[in-house]
Write a protein that holds these residues in place. Structure first.
Motif, short mmCIF file in Angstrom:
data_model
loop_
_atom_site.label_atom_id
_atom_site.label_comp_id
_atom_site.label_asym_id
_atom_site.label_seq_id
_atom_site.Cartn_x
_atom_site.Cartn_y
_atom_site.Cartn_z
N MET A 195 -5.43 6.41 -4.25
CA MET A 195 -4.81 8.00 -4.67
C MET A 195 -4.96 9.02 -3.44
O MET A 195 -6.00 9.24 -2.79
CB MET A 195 -5.55 8.58 -5.86
N GLY A 196 -3.70 9.58 -3.11
CA GLY A 196 -2.37 9.12 -3.72
C GLY A 196 -1.34 10.01 -3.20
O GLY A 196 -1.75 10.83 -2.18
N PRO A 197 -0.31 9.76 -3.45
CA PRO A 197 0.77 10.97 -2.77
C PRO A 197 0.23 12.34 -3.31
O PRO A 197 -0.18 12.55 -4.33
CB PRO A 197 2.04 10.46 -3.39
N GLY B 117 -3.26 14.48 -1.57
CA GLY B 117 -4.03 12.80 -1.71
C GLY B 117 -3.67 12.38 -0.46
O GLY B 117 -4.00 11.05 -0.24
N TRP B 118 -3.84 13.12 0.65
CA TRP B 118 -3.67 12.53 2.04
C TRP B 118 -5.24 12.22 2.45
O TRP B 118 -6.27 12.54 1.69
CB TRP B 118 -3.24 13.35 2.97
N GLU B 119 -5.56 11.57 3.57
CA GLU B 119 -6.91 11.72 3.91
C GLU B 119 -7.04 11.81 5.44
O GLU B 119 -5.99 11.59 6.07
CB GLU B 119 -7.65 10.53 3.49
N PHE C 96 -3.47 11.02 7.18
CA PHE C 96 -2.54 9.87 6.38
C PHE C 96 -2.15 10.42 5.03
O PHE C 96 -2.95 10.60 4.15
CB PHE C 96 -3.16 8.68 6.64
N GLU C 97 -0.98 10.20 4.80
CA GLU C 97 -0.25 10.84 3.59
C GLU C 97 0.51 9.37 2.83
O GLU C 97 1.41 9.17 3.44
CB GLU C 97 0.74 12.05 3.56
N PRO C 98 -0.11 8.85 2.11
CA PRO C 98 0.57 7.39 1.52
C PRO C 98 1.86 7.99 0.71
O PRO C 98 1.90 9.04 0.19
CB PRO C 98 -0.49 6.83 0.61
N LYS D 213 -0.44 -8.19 0.65
CA LYS D 213 -0.55 -6.92 1.37
C LYS D 213 0.41 -5.97 0.77
O LYS D 213 1.31 -6.36 0.08
CB LYS D 213 -0.28 -7.12 2.82
N THR D 214 -0.02 -4.60 0.85
CA THR D 214 0.84 -3.65 0.44
C THR D 214 1.78 -2.87 1.57
O THR D 214 1.18 -2.95 2.75
CB THR D 214 0.06 -2.35 -0.44
N PRO D 215 2.88 -2.64 1.65
CA PRO D 215 3.52 -1.98 2.67
C PRO D 215 3.29 -0.56 2.63
O PRO D 215 3.89 0.22 3.78
CB PRO D 215 5.08 -2.33 2.22
N ILE D 216 2.54 0.23 1.84
CA ILE D 216 2.22 1.36 1.74
C ILE D 216 1.32 1.94 2.67
O ILE D 216 1.33 3.12 3.11
CB ILE D 216 1.72 1.99 0.47
N ASN D 217 0.76 1.26 3.39
CA ASN D 217 -0.09 1.53 4.54
C ASN D 217 -0.01 0.70 5.63
O ASN D 217 -0.23 -0.62 5.04
CB ASN D 217 -1.31 2.15 4.33
N PRO D 218 -0.31 0.82 6.91
CA PRO D 218 -0.41 -0.27 7.93
C PRO D 218 -1.37 -1.16 7.90
O PRO D 218 -1.48 -2.45 8.53
CB PRO D 218 -0.43 0.82 9.37
N LEU D 219 -2.60 -0.86 7.27
CA LEU D 219 -3.59 -1.98 6.98
C LEU D 219 -3.41 -2.91 5.96
O LEU D 219 -3.67 -4.06 6.04
CB LEU D 219 -4.92 -1.13 6.47
N GLY D 220 -2.32 -2.64 4.96
CA GLY D 220 -2.19 -3.52 3.92
C GLY D 220 -3.04 -3.40 2.88
O GLY D 220 -3.24 -4.46 2.12
#
Ligand SMILES: Cc1cc2nc3c(=O)[nH]c(=O)nc-3n(C[C@H](O)[C@H](O)[C@H](O)COP(=O)(O)OP(=O)(O)OC[C@H]3O[C@@H](n4cnc5c(N)ncnc54)[C@H](O)[C@@H]3O)c2cc1C
Lengths: 775, 290
Positions: free
Chosen positions: A461-463, A471-473, A617-619, A717-724
């Protein structure tokens, strides 16, 4: 190039100090002249306060001050609620009660004394004259006409009604070929019961006009903002430090009245003030979790395809809102469809006030409730249609190529392969062999049960658009002149081990040894901004911010090194503490380049000195980890005792940074999820007295009660962040509860048992066995 | 979770402890392992004005055999009993019971004397000591006496110990040949104490029938008790499932059975019967094996 450090079982950086008892928790903070605070709390669930007599307490030995609700009126703000729900009723929630009390344990007055024992003795001398009012603890009764109204100024006990609807219900309801299956399910109230209770040290310095607060919290930055508002202190004068925090499970994702009063007292007295919650207070007055009634109705085709789901949720909110109280059940609505592509949905959520402690986030926070509902229901459907529970689930899964998948609940699942985890689970558990064993045992009158749960959760969480306070960090990376690296995170891990994960992420990007990275978090003067740790967001969102900051450092160092080495930045590789060309012919040490950057003697044009970078970082979306669990239970035919024989879990939380930490999260999560199914229940009697107010009565799960957990992870992996990475903090809790209940109901299937409410105490099972024996 | 004020005394020997106890009367309390007393004080359910800590009286920590009896000093910890090789051989019911108490920390601090003196209705030791027909030594400044276990437990948290008496030792007979024992316990899911705990010792005769059986039950009533009706029903009987079941049906007879959030009185009575039968079965199996 495959990473040499991501995906490795690296031992936790934080463990040596914690295991040796050398960490510093709030109670380890000792300041000159520090005073101690204790609270007098309501013994009634609902009463008018006619008077509060503090004279005896004031003259008790060591007492410096006694603070009442009357005193702080207008001087100390209310306990905040940040949930953004349309039409939400928010009752005034003062830090200390004035005029009336609405639950047992509500703080009424605070004693400040020279030591903790004297403060407690004096608090017991505060005399409160109560005029008891009618009590309502059952949320359904609270909804009835004629019920006592807890906050008369709000009209009735309904805090909000939220509806979520999607699909074409006219078509569903007119289709007579559909089977309708209905069930009432109860998600009972639980206590988060973290190992470390709450605690706070507030230190107001009258000279500098600064307020420093050490709090056992998951959200130091949010706490800082809220305390500044509550006390009317300029925010830059306010510093919150979360030192070591011994667990929270969501219960410390909050701002509590006691924290406000400690700060108020410190400012008033000009001395540091400490308050450490007792275990009894923790069970009574730290937020509780769950407590929902779920009436569910599903519409199923004869072939097992589920086409619609309706659910009416009654959420028992307790007497007041804490930070996110009303928001939690709305997450249940959002995730009610689980990992099935059900095209029609209707959820009505009613938040109801009762004379109990507030509910709020507890590990899973709304999603375990949803998973329990959908996974129990899928088992009921399978049984009604005489299908195997695994086959029915397979039938209703969307196929992996349908992702990203828009659900009628309004959320979009990022990536998944539900078939893969379930198939793997069936294989490692020997599911078909177990079914044969079950058949054989049934013939001998023995009760073996298999319980599946295939879950999906919403996390990372989250946008910001969906979060009350962003919801960023925030993440920052700084390279020191010695080449050692400092990482700062706005998250606030409290036992999960991200000092290790974050160091792995930074070391991976910068190609340096893991031991060269040190991670700090939890201090708002050190970490400029942050949101905190909750909602399984820390690695996926916070870790990504660090990854992104480290990438900026890497780019800059590559430019500086390329200038020195006379090659293009793109030709340089960062590995083993060196920055070098692929063939190794040209190379500089990482520390050497750091010194170049910082001493700034020969920087290439256009490059600023220094090596510090940060990132917010804002997902763009949540992530949706998933998994498949199987519980194997045996029921003792004579006593109804339930034995959990085996537990298998295949979890997919996206990219795994450290498998050992993922195991740890899964194991702990399973323990708490299984705890809800088998043992835990926070019980109030009808007078609003808590029946489970000590650990002699509230059944926190213990390690020896569990079998060896057979766990595996897969990586979609998720495409939402570069770490996956998706997140894993709550997965175990979310997945396991229905697996256990499904297993026990399955065991008792020969007796015609269709459902049992949690916790599955042996007596409930025994009564069924007995009934059957006499029938 | 913070006790009321009290004064703390550390007697150097038993005489001094007895004297202090006599001196303070109802206001003094012995402190042994502190694992029952201190939690009660922290919850303010107990508020002694004087605590008399027996910690220095290390001569009350022993396990020895003499004259066909085992004698255990009051301050012997649960763990010392659990791990005693003498007891494993001569009175295995005791280590088997010790193993079921609390967790490692509790077993390392808690004492058998403290447990018996406390007489918690769900504690484990009382069941075992009753089943073994043990005796409990009580001493005051001037005298000493042995109290049979059957007379020791008076009521909820109440024993036959006088206000000025220190519990100093426990003795039980060495397990005879052709005997078998068992302690079976259903742990309360929250406290870990006995929801029901049954200690059984059986003695077989030449014909391999039951010469005698003794059964101690805890967790069921206001105090631990001997299930005498069960014992009578088994005397001289063949150890058949039917006989055991019929006898075990008396396990909670005449008892005012407890009920709590986890088990009603009706269910607890049922558990007492099942656990009694199972404990007897296990004890018999072991007796046969000898
Ligand atoms: C977390 C936890 C779990 C536990 N689980 C179990 C369990 O599963 N089963 C179980 O049986 N017990 C359990 N206990 C209790 C434990 O076994 C205690 O150690 C025991 O009941 C009391 O022994 P003590 O030495 O600690 O006595 P204390 O607590 O020191 O004293 C208990 C009482 O006995 C009196 N007393 C002590 N010694 C003497 C003496 N020599 N002469 C006269 N009076 C004396 C004291 O004055 C006090 O009233 C548990 C305790 C804890 C804290």
């Amino acid at each position: 190039m495959p990473s040499t450090i991501l995906g490795k079982r690296i031992k936790r950086k934080e463990d040596p100090r914690l295991i040796q008892g050398r960490g510093h928790y709030v109670d380890d903070i000792k300041l000159d002249g520090m005073l101690h605070m204790a609270f007098a709390r309501s013994i009634h669930a609902h009463a008018r306060i006619k008077s509060v007599n503090v004279a005896a307490a004031r003259s008790s030995p060591g007492v410096v001050d006694v603070i009442t609700g009357e005193e702080i009126k207008g001087k100390l703000g209310l306990v905040p609620c940040a949930a953004g729900i349309e039409g939400l009723k928010v009752p005034d929630h003062p830090c200390l009660a004035t005029g009336k009390v609405c639950y047992v344990g509500e703080p009424i007055a605070a004693v400040v004394a020279t030591d903790r024992y004297l403060a407690r003795d004096a608090a017991d001398k505060i005399e409160v004259d109560y005029e008891p009012l009618p009590v309502v603890t059952d949320p359904e009764k609270a909804l009835q006409a004629g019920s006592t109204v807890i906050h008369p100024e709000l009209g009735d006990n309904v805090a909000f009604v939220a509806r979520l609807e999607g699909g074409d219900w006219k078509a569903v309801e007119s289709d007579s070929s559909l089977k309708v299956i209905k069930q009432r399910l109860i998600n009972q109230r639980l206590a988060p019961a973290s190992m470390e209770t709450r605690g706070v040290v507030a230190h107001y310095s009258p000279g500098e006009e600064t307020l420093t607060v050490w709090s056992s919290t998951q959200i130091p930055h949010i706490l800082k903002t809220q305390l500044a508002l509550m006390l009317g202190i300029d925010e830059p004068h306010c510093r919150v430090i979360a030192p070591e925090v011994g667990g929270g499970f969501g219960s410390k994702l909050n701002l509590y009245g006691e924290e406000g009063v400690a700060c108020y007292a410190s400012r008033k007295l000009g001395k540091p003030v400490k308050w450490i919650e007792s275990r009894r207070e923790n069970l009574l007055a730290t937020v509780h979790g769950r407590d929902q009634i779920n009436d569910v109705e599903v519409y199923v085709q004869p072939d097992g395809k589920v086409v619609g789901l309706k659910c009416w949720i009654i959420a028992d909110l307790g007497a007041y809102h804490q930070l996110l109280t009303p928001a939690i059940p709305t997450l249940t609505a959002l995730m009610i469809l689980g990992c099935y592509h059900i095209k029609n949905v209707f959820v009505e959520t009613k938040g109801v006030f009762t004379n109990k402690m507030a509910t709020d986030a507890y590990r899973g926070a709304g999603r375990p409730e949803a998973t329990y509902v959908i996974e129990r229901v899928m088992d009921m459907v399978a049984r009604e249609l005489n299908m195997d529970a695994a086959d029915l689930r397979m039938k209703n899964f969307p196929s992996p190529d349908e992702f990203p998948l828009d659900l009628p609940t309004g959320v979009t699942y990022d990536t998944a392969n539900y078939q893969k985890t379930l198939k793997r689970l069936l294989k490692i558990s020997g599911y078909s062999r177990l079914r044969k064993e079950q058949e054989k045992l049934r013939k001998q009158g023995k009760y073996l049960g298999l319980g599946l749960s295939t879950y999906v959760e919403i996390c990372a969480m989250g946008p910001s658009s969906r979060m009350p306070a962003g919801g960023w960090e925030f993440g920052a990376v700084k390279v020191e002149p010695t080449g050692k690296v400092m990482v700062l995170s706005g998250t606030s891990p409290h036992g999960q081990g991200e000092e290790t994960t974050f160091a792995q992420i930074a070391a991976d990007v910068l190609g340096i040894p893991f031991d060269d990275v040190t991670v700090y978090h939890g201090d708002t003067f050190q970490v400029p901004m942050g949101i905190g740790t909750f909602g399984s967001r820390t690695t996926a969102v916070g870790g990504t911010a660090i990854h992104n900051a480290a990438m900026q450092i890497r780019k800059k160092m590559a430019r500086i090194a390329s200038h020195k080495l006379g090659v293009k930045p793109g030709e340089l590789i960062f590995s083993e503490g060196k920055i070098h060309t692929r063939d190794g012919a040209k190379s500089m040490g990482f520390a050497e380049v750091a010194a170049e950057a910082i001493f700034a003697k020969q920087l290439p044009e256009g490059i600023e000195p220094g090596l510090a970078a940060h990132s917010f970082f804002e997902p763009s979306n949540y992530t949706f980890p998933f998994g498949a669990h199987l519980a194997v239970t045996e029921v003792d035919a004579e006593t109804g005792e339930i034995k959990l024989r085996n537990y298998y879990a295949v979890d997919d939380c996206g990219r795994v940074i450290n498998p050992m930490l993922v195991d740890g999260q899964i194991h702990g999560g399973l323990a708490q999820g299984i705890g809800q199914a088998l043992w835990e229940s926070h019980v109030y009697d009808e007078n609003g007295q808590l029946m489970t107010g000590t650990l002699m009565d509230y059944a926190v799960p213990k390690a020896h009660q569990f079998p060896w957990f057979e766990t595996e992870t897969m990586e979609t992996k998720t495409p939402i962040n570069p770490l996956g990475a998706k997140g894993v903090g709550e997965a175990g809790t979310i997945g396991s509860t229905p697996a256990i209940v499904n297993a026990v109901v399955d065991a008792l299937r020969p007796l015609g048992v269709r459902h049992l409410d949690m916790p599955l105490q042996p007596e409930k099972v025994w009564r069924i066995l007995k009934q059957h024996a006499t029938a | 979770m913070i006790p009321e004020p009290f004064e703390y005394h550390i007697p150097k020997n038993l005489e001094e402890a007895s004297r202090l106890l006599a001196q303070f009367g109802g206001e003094g309390k012995i402190l042994a392992g502190g694992h029952s007393l201190v939690p009660m004080m922290k919850l303010r359910l107990a508020a002694p004005k004087h605590l008399i800590d027996l910690g220095r009286l290390t001569d009350l920590k022993y396990i020895r055999e003499s004259d066909g009896r085992i004698e255990i000093g009051a301050l012997t910890t649960h763990f010392q009993i659990q791990s005693s090789s003498l007891l494993k051989e001569k009175c295995p019911l005791l280590p088997e019971t010790a193993r079921e108490i609390g967790d490692v920390q509790v077993r390392n601090k808690g004492t058998i004397g403290g447990s018996l003196a406390h007489s918690d209705p769900a504690a484990d030791w009382p069941a075992a000591i009753l089943a073994l027909a043990g005796e409990i030594q009580a001493r005051n400044v001037s005298s000493s006496r042995w109290i049979p276990a059957s007379e020791f437990f008076v009521d909820l948290l109440t024993t036959a110990l006088g206000g000025d008496e220190v519990l100093t030792a426990i003795r039980v007979p060495v397990a005879p040949p052709r005997s078998g024992h068992a302690y079976l316990k259903l742990h309360h899911p929250a406290s870990g104490y006995a929801m029901v705990g049954v200690a059984a010792q059986v003695l077989l005769n030449e014909a391999r029938h039951i010469e005698s059986a003794s059964v101690g039950v805890t967790g069921v009533g206001p105090k631990a008790y001997r299930a005498t009706a069960v014992e009578e029903a088994l005397r001289g009987k063949a150890p058949s499932r039917q006989n055991l079941e019929a006898a075990a049906a008396h396990a909670a007879e005449g008892i005012d059975v407890n009920s709590d959030l986890y088990a009603s009185a009706e269910y607890r009575s049922h558990l007492a019967q099942v656990y009694t039968r199972r404990a007897l079965e296990k004890a018999l199996e072991r007796a046969h094996g000898k």
